[in-house]
Design a protein around this motif. Structure first.
Motif, mmCIF file in Angstrom:
data_model
loop_
_atom_site.group_PDB
_atom_site.id
_atom_site.type_symbol
_atom_site.label_atom_id
_atom_site.label_comp_id
_atom_site.label_asym_id
_atom_site.label_seq_id
_atom_site.Cartn_x
_atom_site.Cartn_y
_atom_site.Cartn_z
ATOM 1 N N LEU A 212 1.002 -1.344 0.003
ATOM 2 C CA LEU A 212 0.090 0.008 0.049
ATOM 3 C C LEU A 212 0.827 1.145 0.029
ATOM 4 O O LEU A 212 2.079 1.129 0.398
ATOM 5 C CB LEU A 212 -0.924 0.049 1.296
ATOM 6 C CG LEU A 212 -1.965 -1.028 1.261
ATOM 7 C CD1 LEU A 212 -2.685 -1.027 2.673
ATOM 8 C CD2 LEU A 212 -3.176 -0.645 0.293
ATOM 9 N N PRO A 213 0.328 2.284 -0.571
ATOM 10 C CA PRO A 213 1.215 3.496 -0.554
ATOM 11 C C PRO A 213 1.364 4.166 0.592
ATOM 12 O O PRO A 213 0.471 3.648 1.750
ATOM 13 C CB PRO A 213 0.396 4.721 -1.441
ATOM 14 C CG PRO A 213 -0.532 3.736 -2.430
ATOM 15 C CD PRO A 213 -0.642 2.419 -1.482
ATOM 16 N N ALA A 214 2.431 4.891 0.975
ATOM 17 C CA ALA A 214 2.773 5.526 2.214
ATOM 18 C C ALA A 214 1.693 6.640 2.645
ATOM 19 O O ALA A 214 1.435 6.465 3.861
ATOM 20 C CB ALA A 214 4.060 6.038 2.321
ATOM 21 N N GLU A 215 1.307 7.305 2.151
ATOM 22 C CA GLU A 215 0.321 8.481 2.216
ATOM 23 C C GLU A 215 -1.225 7.963 2.369
ATOM 24 O O GLU A 215 -1.696 7.008 1.583
ATOM 25 C CB GLU A 215 0.426 9.362 1.026
ATOM 26 C CG GLU A 215 -0.380 10.727 1.554
ATOM 27 C CD GLU A 215 -1.846 10.887 1.392
ATOM 28 O OE1 GLU A 215 -2.512 11.557 2.138
ATOM 29 O OE2 GLU A 215 -2.237 10.290 0.379
ATOM 30 N N ARG A 216 -1.697 8.430 3.450
ATOM 31 C CA ARG A 216 -3.181 7.685 4.015
ATOM 32 C C ARG A 216 -4.389 7.775 2.794
ATOM 33 O O ARG A 216 -4.850 7.090 2.306
ATOM 34 C CB ARG A 216 -3.586 8.588 5.082
ATOM 35 C CG ARG A 216 -5.080 8.034 5.618
ATOM 36 C CD ARG A 216 -5.434 8.620 7.110
ATOM 37 N NE ARG A 216 -5.430 10.190 6.749
ATOM 38 C CZ ARG A 216 -6.636 10.800 6.429
ATOM 39 N NH1 ARG A 216 -7.644 10.117 5.831
ATOM 40 N NH2 ARG A 216 -6.753 12.123 6.142
ATOM 41 N N LYS A 217 -3.980 9.272 2.068
ATOM 42 C CA LYS A 217 -5.287 9.320 0.921
ATOM 43 C C LYS A 217 -5.065 8.562 -0.203
ATOM 44 O O LYS A 217 -6.027 7.879 -0.852
ATOM 45 C CB LYS A 217 -5.033 10.643 0.407
ATOM 46 C CG LYS A 217 -6.216 11.044 -0.618
ATOM 47 C CD LYS A 217 -6.065 12.452 -0.727
ATOM 48 C CE LYS A 217 -7.182 12.856 -1.939
ATOM 49 N NZ LYS A 217 -6.944 14.219 -2.490
ATOM 50 N N ALA A 218 -3.550 8.214 -0.422
ATOM 51 C CA ALA A 218 -3.344 7.122 -1.391
ATOM 52 C C ALA A 218 -3.580 5.784 -1.285
ATOM 53 O O ALA A 218 -4.111 4.949 -2.074
ATOM 54 C CB ALA A 218 -2.047 7.247 -1.869
ATOM 55 N N ARG A 219 -3.469 5.469 -0.108
ATOM 56 C CA ARG A 219 -3.820 4.006 0.728
ATOM 57 C C ARG A 219 -5.195 3.688 0.348
ATOM 58 O O ARG A 219 -5.646 2.668 0.026
ATOM 59 C CB ARG A 219 -3.433 3.730 2.206
ATOM 60 C CG ARG A 219 -1.726 3.584 2.306
ATOM 61 C CD ARG A 219 -1.560 3.153 3.562
ATOM 62 N NE ARG A 219 -2.205 3.571 4.739
ATOM 63 C CZ ARG A 219 -1.649 4.824 5.392
ATOM 64 N NH1 ARG A 219 -0.580 5.193 5.100
ATOM 65 N NH2 ARG A 219 -2.413 5.258 6.504
ATOM 66 N N ALA A 220 -5.958 4.706 0.654
ATOM 67 C CA ALA A 220 -7.338 4.492 0.666
ATOM 68 C C ALA A 220 -7.868 4.321 -0.886
ATOM 69 O O ALA A 220 -8.800 3.542 -1.371
ATOM 70 C CB ALA A 220 -8.176 5.863 1.085
ATOM 71 N N HIS A 221 -7.375 5.322 -1.660
ATOM 72 C CA HIS A 221 -7.543 5.146 -3.228
ATOM 73 C C HIS A 221 -6.877 3.716 -3.721
ATOM 74 O O HIS A 221 -7.685 3.076 -4.568
ATOM 75 C CB HIS A 221 -6.641 6.235 -3.901
ATOM 76 C CG HIS A 221 -7.073 6.440 -5.156
ATOM 77 N ND1 HIS A 221 -6.364 7.405 -5.970
ATOM 78 C CD2 HIS A 221 -8.103 5.702 -5.994
ATOM 79 C CE1 HIS A 221 -7.145 7.163 -7.296
ATOM 80 N NE2 HIS A 221 -7.906 6.161 -7.302
#
Length: 218
Positions: free
Chosen positions: A86-95
């Motif tokens: 999963l990506p490191a940034e929270r918004k990107a993880r959700a996406h």
């Protein structure tokens, strides 16, 4: 990490086996592969989309047994967070979770009209309306990600679980000569050069068995 076992079915036809295998490779998990015969009725039902559940791949890791590709992805992210599934940034993880879930639960017309077949190539293949709507949605997802995160992969310079989830779709598009916009075509070719994926494809081409039901119509 403790050596694990991953049950898979046909490398040539099973997109779910490929997804699970790629996720294990991304997580750095050493796996022993256990191949299920395509002659097994439950295995054939899954490959032919006649089963509502996907029990392959199934990961055995110590005393843990986990099936369903998204569940495997979640488990691997828990035990190997440094792998960056999963990506490191929270918004990107959700996406990333959202588009992975959409791949997991949707695109039935695409799956049935363009089954995975790594030994085949169908130039000029006719894509009908139902599958085209799915193709359009997939490429919309890709373009949004590539524009938002800069490529060459869906969430930037590093492969994530989303790339593993969509990798079989890239192979389908190449197999069936699907017309794509430039950004989607470039993404497909980038995924096709993924070394782990190349290794899977070579092994698939060496498999002897074929499923006539998936070959006869084309």
């Amino acid at each position: 990490m403790t050596t694990a076992t991953l049950t898979i079915s046909s490398r040539n036809y099973s997109s779910w086996s490929l997804r699970g295998w790629l996720l294990c490779k991304m997580a750095g998990l050493e796996i022993e592969e256990r191949m299920l015969s395509a002659d097994d009725p439950s295995t054939r039902a899954e490959l032919l989309l006649l089963s509502p559940s996907f029990l392959v791949p199934c990961l055995f890791h110590g005393d843990v047994k986990v099936w369903d590709t998204l569940a495997i992805a979640g488990y691997l992210d828990e035990i190997a967070p440094e792998a960056g599934l999963l990506p490191a940034e929270r918004k990107a993880r959700a996406h990333c979770r959202a588009i992975s879930g959409e791949m997991h639960s949707g695109f039935a017309n695409l799956r049935s009209a363009l089954p995975m077949n790594l030994k085949a190539h169908y130039p000029g293949f006719k894509v009908w309306a139902g599958a085209q709507a799915d193709i359009d949605r997939v490429t919309e997802i890709w373009r949004e990600c590539l524009e938002s995160y800069g490529g060459p992969y869906l969430f930037g310079e590093t492969l994530t679980m989303a790339d593993a989830m969509y990798a079989p779709v890239c192979l389908r598009f190449l197999t069936y000569d699907v017309a794509l916009d430039p950004a989607s075509r470039e993404y497909c070719h980038a995924i096709a050069q993924w070394p782990a994926l190349r290794s899977w494809i070579e092994a698939a081409k060496a498999e002897p068995e074929e499923l006539e039901e998936l070959d006869a119509e084309f």
